[in-house]
Design an enzyme around this catalytic site. Structure first.
Site, short mmCIF file in Angstrom:
data_model
loop_
_atom_site.label_atom_id
_atom_site.label_comp_id
_atom_site.label_asym_id
_atom_site.label_seq_id
_atom_site.Cartn_x
_atom_site.Cartn_y
_atom_site.Cartn_z
N ASP A 102 0.88 -1.17 0.00
CA ASP A 102 0.00 0.00 0.00
C ASP A 102 0.91 1.22 0.00
OD1 ASP A 102 -1.61 2.20 0.73
OD2 ASP A 102 -3.08 0.87 1.68
N LYS A 129 -6.18 10.37 -0.98
CA LYS A 129 -5.21 11.06 -0.12
C LYS A 129 -4.31 11.97 -0.96
CE LYS A 129 -7.26 8.42 2.90
NZ LYS A 129 -6.76 7.12 3.33
C1 LIG Z 1 -7.34 5.80 3.51
C2 LIG Z 1 -6.53 4.60 3.27
C3 LIG Z 1 -7.05 3.48 2.64
C4 LIG Z 1 -8.50 3.40 2.21
O1 LIG Z 1 -8.76 4.26 1.15
P1 LIG Z 1 -10.24 4.91 0.88
O2 LIG Z 1 -9.98 5.76 -0.31
O3 LIG Z 1 -10.61 5.65 2.11
O4 LIG Z 1 -11.15 3.78 0.62
C5 LIG Z 1 -6.21 2.40 2.40
N1 LIG Z 1 -4.92 2.43 2.80
C6 LIG Z 1 -4.38 3.49 3.43
C7 LIG Z 1 -2.95 3.46 3.84
C8 LIG Z 1 -5.16 4.60 3.70
O5 LIG Z 1 -4.62 5.65 4.35
#
Ligand SMILES: *Cc1c(COP(=O)(O)O)cnc(C)c1O
Length: 389
Positions: free
Chosen positions: A184, A209
């Site tokens: 991720d 984000k």
């Molecule tokens: C926010 C986040 C997610 C989930 O993403 P969404 O767009 O809110 O579904 C997954 N991994 C990390 C590291 C995040 O910060």
């Protein structure tokens, strides 16, 4: 700035737009069609077969759940920045992660080995088994010994949400091979780290984000091989978790400024991390490169714009006392956000899993924006003083 950073900055501006000048266009066109007309029924049938099998040759989409030309541009741009063959976009980061998991479950490889900490809902997704998977949590060093014949995926976040802990991608990928490693990459973004260059098979984003960068658009994306992208498109075609073209348009715009934002926001975060470490209301600061701890060499070109810290006083009082910084969950926006993982982003895991993942009840997570670092520090230090009262 080295030449690689130069090249990335340039690519971020131009990726996914190579054909615009010859088309007589400057801005990326926004394609809002849900259906695509054709007088050739047989050709439509053949195209639908291809989409259902996960192929996307860039031709007419037939129907917007199969493909969209604006979304495709964003996918091509992000694939280029991640150094990936392909990218598949989704409605959110969780839709992206769910599609990866469903693809592995459908292949009969539904066991996941995961390294904590992970984003709270990701941890919950894996632990709940809602999508038919199993999970074994392990440290990065022990992950390989947790792999079984049914393991279809190794999952890690580096830097991790919310503790900013780092894992050596190359070492983990090699130890767990041939099981694909999913990283991720939400916190680092391709501006600071390209997981596929280090042996990961899959790089996932909550595009909500940093890629969007302004807190006003949701999206998710998976950068990977064309072969795995086909499995993901098959899942997306039947589950319908597609990225809205308006969102894709905004995310594509966000990519152009991503390297510049990441550099400026990381610079502010590094400064605040040093200040925090010297404040009497702070017990411990987590920021990549802050202490003398060894870091994976050459993996990340900067510390990133997230800082987390454990407070000696009352975390809730601290969050209630900020005035310039926004007290809100999420991250990656041009404005700074602060939140309490145990209450919000990682609440769903429950206290026992949080303790196992090393997430203290005293931990506060700060997403540093583009404000002047001195202005941020004035706000933060006043709130820290309040947290001790
Ligand atoms: C926010 C986040 C997610 C989930 O993403 P969404 O767009 O809110 O579904 C997954 N991994 C990390 C590291 C995040 O910060």
């Amino acid at each position: 700035m080295d030449s690689q950073a130069h090249a990335l900055t340039t690519r971020a501006v131009h990726a996914g737009k190579d054909d615009l000048t010859d088309a007589g266009l400057h801005a990326v066109p926004l394609d809002l069609s849900t259906t695509y007309p054709s007088r050739d029924v047989a050709a439509e049938a053949a195209r639908l077969d291809a989409f259902a099998a996960g192929y996307d040759d860039g031709g007419p989409p037939v129907y917007a759940r199969a493909a969209n030309t604006t979304v495709r541009r964003f996918e091509h741009a992000l694939a280029e920045l991640e150094g990936a063959e392909a990218c598949v976009a989704f409605a959110s980061g969780m839709a992206a992660l769910s599609a990866v998991l469903l693809a592995r479950v459908a292949a009969g490889l539904g066991h996941v080995v995961a390294v904590r900490p992970l984003y709270g809902t990701t941890d919950h997704l894996l632990t709940s088994g809602l999508l038919g998977n199993g999970v074994t949590f392990a440290t990065a060093a022990e992950a390989a010994s947790a792999v079984t014949a049914a393991t279809g995926l190794v999952v890690v976040e580096t830097p991790a949400n919310p503790t900013l802990s780092e894992v050596d991608i190359r070492a983990l990928a090699a130890a767990c091979a041939p099981v694909p490693l999913l990283v991720d990459n939400t916190f680092a973004t391709p501006a600071l780290q390209r997981p596929l260059d280090h042996g990961a098979a899959i790089s996932v984003h909550s595009a909500t984000k940093y890629l969007g960068g302004h807190g006003d658009v949701m999206g998710g994306a998976v950068a990977c091989s064309e072969e795995f992208a086909r499995a993901l498109r098959q899942v997306r075609f039947v589950t319908g978790g597609v990225l809205d073209p308006r969102a894709a348009h905004q995310l594509h715009r966000g990519l152009a400024t991503l390297p510049v934002r990441m550099r400026a926001q990381s610079d502010g975060a590094a400064r605040l991390a040093r200040r925090l470490a010297a404040h009497p209301a702070v017990r411990r600061v987590h920021y990549p490169g802050l202490d003398a701890q060894a870091r994976p060499a050459g993996q990340m070109s900067g510390g990133g714009a997230m800082v987390s810290f454990e407070v000696a006083g009352d975390a809730a009082a601290l969050i209630g006392a900020v005035r310039l910084i926004t007290p809100a969950v999420s991250l990656g926006s041009v404005d700074s956000l602060i939140q309490h993982p145990a209450s919000i982003s990682h609440h769903i895991m429950g206290p026992a899993s949080r303790a196992e993942a090393g997430i203290s009840p005293d931990l506060v997570r700060l997403s540093v924006g583009l404000e002047d670092a001195e202005d941020l520090w004035a706000d933060l230090s006043a709130a820290l003083d309040a947290s001790l009262k």
